[in-house]
Design an enzyme around this catalytic site. Structure first.
Site, PDB file in Angstrom:
ATOM      1  N   HIS A 129      13.744   3.042  50.029  1.00  0.00           N
ATOM      2  CA  HIS A 129      12.839   2.628  51.099  1.00  0.00           C
ATOM      3  C   HIS A 129      13.555   1.492  51.853  1.00  0.00           C
ATOM      4  O   HIS A 129      14.340   0.757  51.255  1.00  0.00           O
ATOM      5  CB  HIS A 129      11.573   2.096  50.415  1.00  0.00           C
ATOM      6  CG  HIS A 129      10.422   1.809  51.310  1.00  0.00           C
ATOM      7  ND1 HIS A 129      10.325   0.660  52.037  1.00  0.00           N
ATOM      8  CD2 HIS A 129       9.290   2.511  51.565  1.00  0.00           C
ATOM      9  CE1 HIS A 129       9.172   0.663  52.703  1.00  0.00           C
ATOM     10  NE2 HIS A 129       8.536   1.774  52.435  1.00  0.00           N
ATOM     11  N   ASP A 206      12.198  -0.694  41.938  1.00  0.00           N
ATOM     12  CA  ASP A 206      11.082  -0.655  42.871  1.00  0.00           C
ATOM     13  C   ASP A 206      10.092   0.385  42.336  1.00  0.00           C
ATOM     14  O   ASP A 206      10.358   1.581  42.385  1.00  0.00           O
ATOM     15  CB  ASP A 206      11.628  -0.270  44.251  1.00  0.00           C
ATOM     16  CG  ASP A 206      10.531   0.020  45.276  1.00  0.00           C
ATOM     17  OD1 ASP A 206       9.345   0.085  44.888  1.00  0.00           O
ATOM     18  OD2 ASP A 206      10.878   0.205  46.448  1.00  0.00           O
ATOM     19  N   GLN A 209       6.151   3.505  44.059  1.00  0.00           N
ATOM     20  CA  GLN A 209       5.677   4.901  43.996  1.00  0.00           C
ATOM     21  C   GLN A 209       5.412   5.381  42.579  1.00  0.00           C
ATOM     22  O   GLN A 209       4.785   6.425  42.394  1.00  0.00           O
ATOM     23  CB  GLN A 209       6.713   5.845  44.617  1.00  0.00           C
ATOM     24  CG  GLN A 209       6.773   5.843  46.107  1.00  0.00           C
ATOM     25  CD  GLN A 209       5.450   6.145  46.767  1.00  0.00           C
ATOM     26  OE1 GLN A 209       4.665   6.975  46.297  1.00  0.00           O
ATOM     27  NE2 GLN A 209       5.181   5.471  47.859  1.00  0.00           N
ATOM     28  N   LYS A 232      -1.190   0.749  46.363  1.00  0.00           N
ATOM     29  CA  LYS A 232      -0.826   2.145  46.049  1.00  0.00           C
ATOM     30  C   LYS A 232      -1.405   2.585  44.709  1.00  0.00           C
ATOM     31  O   LYS A 232      -1.186   3.698  44.257  1.00  0.00           O
ATOM     32  CB  LYS A 232       0.695   2.291  46.077  1.00  0.00           C
ATOM     33  CG  LYS A 232       1.239   2.083  47.486  1.00  0.00           C
ATOM     34  CD  LYS A 232       2.685   2.425  47.652  1.00  0.00           C
ATOM     35  CE  LYS A 232       3.066   2.183  49.110  1.00  0.00           C
ATOM     36  NZ  LYS A 232       4.499   2.292  49.345  1.00  0.00           N
ATOM     37  N   CYS A 370      10.092   5.274  56.273  1.00  0.00           N
ATOM     38  CA  CYS A 370      10.856   4.062  55.943  1.00  0.00           C
ATOM     39  C   CYS A 370      12.078   4.394  55.099  1.00  0.00           C
ATOM     40  O   CYS A 370      12.488   3.603  54.245  1.00  0.00           O
ATOM     41  CB  CYS A 370      10.007   3.025  55.212  1.00  0.00           C
ATOM     42  SG  CYS A 370       8.654   2.400  56.177  1.00  0.00           S
TER      43      CYS A 370
HETATM   44  C1  LIG Z   1       5.362   1.469  49.878  1.00  0.00           C
HETATM   45  C2  LIG Z   1       6.709   1.248  49.339  1.00  0.00           C
HETATM   46  C3  LIG Z   1       7.352   0.009  49.478  1.00  0.00           C
HETATM   47  C4  LIG Z   1       6.760  -1.124  50.270  1.00  0.00           C
HETATM   48  O1  LIG Z   1       5.551  -1.558  49.746  1.00  0.00           O
HETATM   49  P1  LIG Z   1       4.724  -2.699  50.522  1.00  0.00           P
HETATM   50  O2  LIG Z   1       3.389  -2.665  49.861  1.00  0.00           O
HETATM   51  O3  LIG Z   1       4.669  -2.256  51.950  1.00  0.00           O
HETATM   52  O4  LIG Z   1       5.443  -3.978  50.346  1.00  0.00           O
HETATM   53  C5  LIG Z   1       8.592  -0.140  48.912  1.00  0.00           C
HETATM   54  N1  LIG Z   1       9.173   0.847  48.215  1.00  0.00           N
HETATM   55  C6  LIG Z   1       8.587   2.046  48.052  1.00  0.00           C
HETATM   56  C7  LIG Z   1       9.272   3.107  47.249  1.00  0.00           C
HETATM   57  C8  LIG Z   1       7.339   2.284  48.609  1.00  0.00           C
HETATM   58  O5  LIG Z   1       6.756   3.475  48.445  1.00  0.00           O
END
Ligand SMILES: *Cc1c(COP(=O)(O)O)cnc(C)c1O
Length: 412
Positions: A129, A206, A209, A232, A370
């Site tokens: 992302h 990260d 997801q 999320k 993104c």
């Molecule tokens: C949504 C997302 C982000 C960013 O999350 P924010 O809540 O906008 O800070 C980063 N990495 C991944 C894989 C995402 O799906």
């Protein structure tokens, strides 16, 4: 994850009653919400916690002697312990409240700017992302470190042999997402972490997801940093968490200066507060943190294995039906993936299909998600992305497929 679902204990119609937003209409049609990878919906149980907070004990935390402040502080710290338990962190102070994934990544990247030097190397994956690319580019600019990329293949999987070839004694950090938001690929982070550790590099995962679909165990993974966003995972926007191993969090300098993060302040010198407060300058999103804890309670009550099994059924159902439509190309066909489908239809622009679907009450995401480098890899401007959560149904997928066929007819 391949186990079959026990439909006697999981009833999606009962679950759907928890989500008031699923009752609304869009353009005169019942809402079908398939943009869960961008943000998930919020159950009444979490909304109630938010209403209760502002109705009964809204106060600033950690510094008040009065009753409301104590109640708010207790609830906030209890939420931190819930998050600790959920992710199986060794200590509660290894959980730092953030405003979300992006904030967590920037906090770590900023911290490493004082630890890196020219000649050091940082590895990111091709599946990232933007929020996991840009902060590292900024860090490299600041420190003279070099950014390397783990390549991907046509299925949307990372090339692990290429990753091994990139590792050397200059590698200081590896950043990878647990699950790709654009393609749904579940990355083999266990292997990535152990290989990175073999050359002494730290790993940040990260988990934005992955957290909605699986329950990560940070100690079993032996991961150095793990970040996610509450919005999320059925929680509110504007709050998230950074897990960091205690040793790393002690080593990193604070990210922001301000109230809450200090032990003592004079004009000559300030000493910083202990963890986790060192990284929590200013008044935090108190209500958000408490609601984040409530969201984890809600999801754990259903059970992450149940959630994963049901979502896998949705993914298989949708994939099967989409593959039967002429001209549909699905991007991201990794063996291990979650309930995200990215696709295009012939030469039709994704935006045109997304717009027609919206007219029929169906929310999908169109664009580069993104993750422009992934789109560049496939040489496309973007995709249509449908992403499912446990409150979606096969009937909704059937309606979506019929609507998609109608849209294709209108556009070709
Ligand atoms: C949504 C997302 C982000 C960013 O999350 P924010 O809540 O906008 O800070 C980063 N990495 C991944 C894989 C995402 O799906």
């Amino acid at each position: 994850m391949s186990k079959t679902l026990d439909h006697t204990t999981f009833n999606v119609e009962t679950i759907r009653k928890d989500f008031p937003i699923l009752n609304r209409e869009v353009n005169g049609k019942p809402l079908i919400y398939f943009d869960n990878a961008a943000t998930s919906q919020t159950p009444q149980q979490v909304i109630d916690v938010i209403v209760d907070y502002y109705s009964n004990y809204n106060a600033n935390i950690h510094r008040g002697v009065h009753a409301l402040s104590q109640e708010a502080t207790d609830a906030y710290e209890q939420a931190r312990r819930k998050i600790q338990t959920h992710f199986n962190a060794e200590y509660a102070h290894e959980i730092i409240f953030t405003s979300g994934t992006t904030h967590g990544i920037n906090l770590v990247a900023n911290g490493f700017s004082s630890l890196l030097k020219k000649g050091d190397e940082i590895i990111v994956s091709a599946l990232e992302h933007h929020s996991n690319i840009v902060p590292w580019q900024m860090l490299c600019e600041k420190t003279g470190a070099e950014l390397k990329v783990i390549p991907m293949n046509d299925n949307g999987e990372l090339e692990l042999s290429a990753f091994e070839a990139l590792l050397n004694e200059n590698t200081k950090l590896v950043f990878v997402n647990h699950i790709s938001n654009a393609l749904g690929t579940i990355n083999p982070i266990e292997e990535i972490i152990s290989k990175a550790h073999s050359v002494g590099a730290a790993v940040l995962v990260d988990g934005a997801q992955s957290c909605p679909h699986i329950k990560p165990d940070v100690q079993a993974l032996d991961v150095d940093f793990y970040v996610c966003s509450a919005h999320k995972i059925c929680g509110p926007t504007g709050v998230g968490m950074l897990y960091g191993k205690q040793d790393w969090l002690k080593k990193l300098p604070p990210y922001q200066g301000g109230g809450e993060m200090i032990a003592e302040v004079t004009f000559e010198k300030t000493t910083y507060a202990d963890l986790p407060h060192k990284f929590e300058a200013g008044t935090p999103n108190v209500c958000g943190g408490i609601a984040f804890g409530a969201a984890l309670d809600y999801m754990n009550a259903i059970g992450f294995e149940t959630i994963a099994n049901y979502e896998h059924e949705l993914l298989e159902h949708a994939t099967h039906l989409l593959q039967q439509i002429e001209g549909v190309k699905i991007y991201g066909t990794a063996k291990h993936k979650t309930s995200v489908i990215s696709f295009n239809v012939g030469n039709i622009h994704p935006y045109d299909i997304g717009t027609i679907l919206d007219k029929m009450g169906i929310a999908v995401r169109t664009g580069h998600h993104c993750a422009q480098p992934i789109m560049d890899y496939y040489n496309i401007p973007g995709t249509i992305r449908a992403s499912f959560m446990f409150y979606n149904t096969k009937a909704e997928i059937d309606t979506f497929i019929a609507a998609l066929k109608k849209a294709i007819m209108m556009l070709s």
